[in-house]
Design an enzyme around this catalytic site. Sequence first.
Site, PDB file in Angstrom:
ATOM      1  N   TYR A 151      -7.189  -3.001  12.579  1.00 23.94           N
ATOM      2  CA  TYR A 151      -8.073  -1.987  11.983  1.00 23.94           C
ATOM      3  C   TYR A 151      -9.533  -2.205  12.352  1.00 23.94           C
ATOM      4  O   TYR A 151     -10.412  -2.034  11.523  1.00 23.94           O
ATOM      5  CB  TYR A 151      -7.849  -1.961  10.459  1.00 23.94           C
ATOM      6  CG  TYR A 151      -6.504  -1.340  10.132  1.00 23.94           C
ATOM      7  CD1 TYR A 151      -6.343   0.042  10.135  1.00 23.94           C
ATOM      8  CD2 TYR A 151      -5.389  -2.129   9.901  1.00 23.94           C
ATOM      9  CE1 TYR A 151      -5.102   0.618   9.888  1.00 23.94           C
ATOM     10  CE2 TYR A 151      -4.146  -1.563   9.648  1.00 23.94           C
ATOM     11  CZ  TYR A 151      -4.012  -0.183   9.644  1.00 23.94           C
ATOM     12  OH  TYR A 151      -2.788   0.389   9.407  1.00 23.94           O
ATOM     13  N   ASP A 201       0.816  -1.206   0.000  1.00 22.49           N
ATOM     14  CA  ASP A 201       0.000   0.000   0.000  1.00 22.49           C
ATOM     15  C   ASP A 201       0.862   1.273   0.000  1.00 22.49           C
ATOM     16  O   ASP A 201       0.640   2.167   0.815  1.00 22.49           O
ATOM     17  CB  ASP A 201      -0.893  -0.073   1.257  1.00 22.49           C
ATOM     18  CG  ASP A 201      -1.950   0.998   1.279  1.00 22.49           C
ATOM     19  OD1 ASP A 201      -2.420   1.384   0.207  1.00 22.49           O
ATOM     20  OD2 ASP A 201      -2.297   1.450   2.391  1.00 22.49           O
ATOM     21  N   TYR A 254     -11.351  -1.375   8.671  1.00 28.68           N
ATOM     22  CA  TYR A 254     -11.556  -2.460   7.695  1.00 28.68           C
ATOM     23  C   TYR A 254     -12.525  -3.512   8.240  1.00 28.68           C
ATOM     24  O   TYR A 254     -13.146  -4.225   7.477  1.00 28.68           O
ATOM     25  CB  TYR A 254     -10.223  -3.133   7.339  1.00 28.68           C
ATOM     26  CG  TYR A 254      -9.280  -2.245   6.565  1.00 28.68           C
ATOM     27  CD1 TYR A 254      -9.691  -1.632   5.396  1.00 28.68           C
ATOM     28  CD2 TYR A 254      -7.984  -2.022   7.006  1.00 28.68           C
ATOM     29  CE1 TYR A 254      -8.824  -0.807   4.683  1.00 28.68           C
ATOM     30  CE2 TYR A 254      -7.115  -1.208   6.304  1.00 28.68           C
ATOM     31  CZ  TYR A 254      -7.538  -0.601   5.148  1.00 28.68           C
ATOM     32  OH  TYR A 254      -6.695   0.204   4.442  1.00 28.68           O
ATOM     33  N   ASN A 263      -0.826  -5.105  13.995  1.00 27.27           N
ATOM     34  CA  ASN A 263      -1.468  -4.079  13.160  1.00 27.27           C
ATOM     35  C   ASN A 263      -2.967  -4.386  13.167  1.00 27.27           C
ATOM     36  O   ASN A 263      -3.359  -5.473  12.738  1.00 27.27           O
ATOM     37  CB  ASN A 263      -0.959  -4.157  11.714  1.00 27.27           C
ATOM     38  CG  ASN A 263       0.529  -3.832  11.591  1.00 27.27           C
ATOM     39  OD1 ASN A 263       1.173  -3.453  12.563  1.00 27.27           O
ATOM     40  ND2 ASN A 263       1.073  -3.989  10.395  1.00 27.27           N
ATOM     41  N   GLU A 286       0.247  -0.671  14.214  1.00 27.36           N
ATOM     42  CA  GLU A 286      -0.601   0.082  13.278  1.00 27.36           C
ATOM     43  C   GLU A 286      -2.021   0.095  13.812  1.00 27.36           C
ATOM     44  O   GLU A 286      -2.555  -0.947  14.202  1.00 27.36           O
ATOM     45  CB  GLU A 286      -0.625  -0.550  11.875  1.00 27.36           C
ATOM     46  CG  GLU A 286       0.634  -0.368  11.076  1.00 27.36           C
ATOM     47  CD  GLU A 286       0.502  -0.842   9.619  1.00 27.36           C
ATOM     48  OE1 GLU A 286      -0.639  -0.904   9.104  1.00 27.36           O
ATOM     49  OE2 GLU A 286       1.543  -1.159   9.032  1.00 27.36           O
ATOM     50  N   TRP A 313      -0.984   4.406  12.644  1.00 24.75           N
ATOM     51  CA  TRP A 313      -0.804   4.386  11.192  1.00 24.75           C
ATOM     52  C   TRP A 313      -1.707   5.466  10.641  1.00 24.75           C
ATOM     53  O   TRP A 313      -2.920   5.363  10.772  1.00 24.75           O
ATOM     54  CB  TRP A 313      -1.180   3.020  10.603  1.00 24.75           C
ATOM     55  CG  TRP A 313      -0.760   2.927   9.175  1.00 24.75           C
ATOM     56  CD1 TRP A 313      -1.563   3.023   8.077  1.00 24.75           C
ATOM     57  CD2 TRP A 313       0.566   2.741   8.690  1.00 24.75           C
ATOM     58  NE1 TRP A 313      -0.812   2.901   6.943  1.00 24.75           N
ATOM     59  CE2 TRP A 313       0.494   2.735   7.278  1.00 24.75           C
ATOM     60  CE3 TRP A 313       1.812   2.594   9.306  1.00 24.75           C
ATOM     61  CZ2 TRP A 313       1.622   2.568   6.478  1.00 24.75           C
ATOM     62  CZ3 TRP A 313       2.919   2.433   8.506  1.00 24.75           C
ATOM     63  CH2 TRP A 313       2.819   2.422   7.102  1.00 24.75           C
ATOM     64  N   ASN A 359       6.533  -7.315   7.654  1.00 25.40           N
ATOM     65  CA  ASN A 359       5.268  -6.618   7.889  1.00 25.40           C
ATOM     66  C   ASN A 359       4.126  -7.466   7.349  1.00 25.40           C
ATOM     67  O   ASN A 359       4.088  -7.759   6.155  1.00 25.40           O
ATOM     68  CB  ASN A 359       5.266  -5.267   7.188  1.00 25.40           C
ATOM     69  CG  ASN A 359       3.983  -4.504   7.483  1.00 25.40           C
ATOM     70  OD1 ASN A 359       3.729  -4.135   8.629  1.00 25.40           O
ATOM     71  ND2 ASN A 359       3.163  -4.298   6.467  1.00 25.40           N
ATOM     72  N   GLU A 360       3.244  -7.861   8.231  1.00 19.06           N
ATOM     73  CA  GLU A 360       2.023  -8.580   7.871  1.00 19.06           C
ATOM     74  C   GLU A 360       2.259  -9.789   6.962  1.00 19.06           C
ATOM     75  O   GLU A 360       1.626  -9.927   5.918  1.00 19.06           O
ATOM     76  CB  GLU A 360       1.017  -7.621   7.248  1.00 19.06           C
ATOM     77  CG  GLU A 360       0.662  -6.487   8.190  1.00 19.06           C
ATOM     78  CD  GLU A 360      -0.571  -5.716   7.755  1.00 19.06           C
ATOM     79  OE1 GLU A 360      -1.004  -5.887   6.606  1.00 19.06           O
ATOM     80  OE2 GLU A 360      -1.101  -4.966   8.586  1.00 19.06           O
TER      81      GLU A 360
HETATM   82  C1  BDP Z   1      -1.577  -2.361   6.715  1.00 20.30           C
HETATM   83  C2  BDP Z   1      -0.237  -2.208   6.017  1.00 20.30           C
HETATM   84  C3  BDP Z   1       0.052  -0.757   5.607  1.00 20.30           C
HETATM   85  C4  BDP Z   1      -1.177  -0.157   4.975  1.00 20.30           C
HETATM   86  C5  BDP Z   1      -2.305  -0.176   5.987  1.00 20.30           C
HETATM   87  C6  BDP Z   1      -3.592   0.485   5.443  1.00 20.30           C
HETATM   88  O1  BDP Z   1       0.813  -2.683   6.842  1.00 20.30           O
HETATM   89  O2  BDP Z   1       1.148  -0.726   4.718  1.00 20.30           O
HETATM   90  O3  BDP Z   1      -0.944   1.134   4.472  1.00 20.30           O
HETATM   91  O4  BDP Z   1      -2.592  -1.511   6.269  1.00 20.30           O
HETATM   92  O5  BDP Z   1      -4.380  -0.210   4.823  1.00 20.30           O
HETATM   93  O6  BDP Z   1      -2.105  -3.591   6.422  1.00 20.30           O
HETATM   94  O7  BDP Z   1      -3.738   1.674   5.619  1.00 20.30           O
END
Ligand code: BDP
Length: 559
Positions: A429, A162, A433, A427, A465, A510, A374-375
């Site tokens: 969300y 991303d 998400y 990380n 994140e 993030w 990362n992930e």
């Molecule tokens: C995470 C990733 C990061 C993305 C972020 C996003 O590590 O690089 O920019 O999500 O979706 O999964 O903002």
Amino acid sequence: MLRPQYTSTRELISLDGLWNFEIVKAALQCEHPWTNAISDKVQIPVPASYNDIFLDPEVRNHVGWVKYQRRVRIPPGWAGRRVYVRCDAATHRGRIYVNQDLIIDHEGGYTPFDADVTDIANAGEEFQLTIAVSNELSNETIPPGKIETLPDGRRKQTYLHDFFNYAGLARSVWLYCVPTTHISDITINTSVDWTRSLGRIEYQLDVQTDDTTADLCAKVSVRDENGEYVADSEGLKNAINIPSVQLWQPGAAYLYKVTIELSCKNNSVLDVYHVSTGVRTVEVRGDQFLINNKPFYFTGFGKHEDTPIRGKGFDASYMVHDFELMSWLGANSFRTSHYPYAEEILDYADRHGVVVIDETAANHPCVVMWSIANEPASHEPGAREYFAPLVQLTRELDERPVCFANFGLATSEKDRITDLFDVLCLNRYYGWYESCGDLKMAESELEKDLRGWHEKYGKPMIMTEYGADTIAGLHSATVTPWSEEFQAQLLALYHRVFDRVPGVVGEQVWSFSDFQTSQLVFRVDGNKKGIFTRDRKPKNAAQVLRRRWLLDGKGNREQ
Ligand code: BDP
């Protein structure tokens, strides 16, 4: 590999500035591509990514090689020394040519490489320097990507990460010289004897020489920040004790200057190199992360090297301003997501006491932990077989704690590798998400998730994140995703949970600022999860962080 330096035995010249530039339309042939000089009709700045400099979409979306070219004169006084061209980064593959000769081919877009030009170009003379750079991604590059040829013949590159695939010479290029017998590498490890307040600097020097009979020795001396002599030692490998050591502390950096003098046994000094280093300890104990024996709580960001026009080009003004903004919020740390950053940034973090979770090898006191992925798909079969040797290698190379950033699908039940690591970096969300806009649900899901990890592993956890895309200037009195208020509410929710769950030792939002990505339907001119806009103006959520980190002191006082 040492960075070029100006000392009493070494010299360097910056090759930054305008270079002639050309897009290579055909596949690049190594054998005889450089018979012609590139016209100066199109010129481009170095350092900068080339994509956003011009308005032509063919440059922005180009897939393949480009060429940078300029003429370079080696100073007459450099006769008898080894001369190198150093490229701090060529994203993602770089080839250095002197006149028509290919000198070096380097893969890896964020690491430096040197071309030894001693036997090709004479002191006092001029040569044509060409650096070819390819932005092609494949299954073997980091990051990966794929290229397809469209029916109309155009090549198109797609990738899953991303962030925009900025390319070119994003960092400085140097011409430098060293003595024929010189220090080629320096390894420094520091430790503390707490009972005696004694700092210890262990060092090891590698030397390159054409004279295999040379009887070499080294003197290594340490000075404090006032330039006062502290201690010294002799030998290519040894340790130096520093009485009443001043520690490198988060928020209160202290750097010692180590000077290495390589000489012949007859005492003539052959080479001199300086290293700034800090003495501090890092340890994971139970569910705590300790710096200098004290629990440390990370506050800060996942960042990108990303600015308007320059793309990933290093820019000292943006760098200093970004650190200034972090300090305004009370942030004490950041993660170098998702590639090795410019050395200048780590130097600055060293100097200003900002803690870094680093994604590459670099010998800096600011780096307290290595993040090696990362992930990744850490829940899939094969993950353990892939990561176990990498963790082992990392531990053989350095003693700092090791982590990776875990993503939501690899839950505490499904993940296969976390026991191999020292610290859990997550990380997450929720509210964005997952359960988008439902902050109540997000709060309970997040808490359940974190408690699950803590009960299973009891290791320190950092949220590396969390955040939500936010359009600066979009406001709403109700809970509305994309609004500035929503981002602020979401962060506050995460903070409530962090303060309730044991074992949370850090929070890195993030992201620091909005950044460019490839054009996707859910990206409005890039990723908008920044607390600052791309031109570094704060959104409302900055006040949430400032209140928590700076005014309430989360992370900046002993926890
Ligand atoms: C995470 C990733 C990061 C993305 C972020 C996003 O590590 O690089 O920019 O999500 O979706 O999964 O903002």
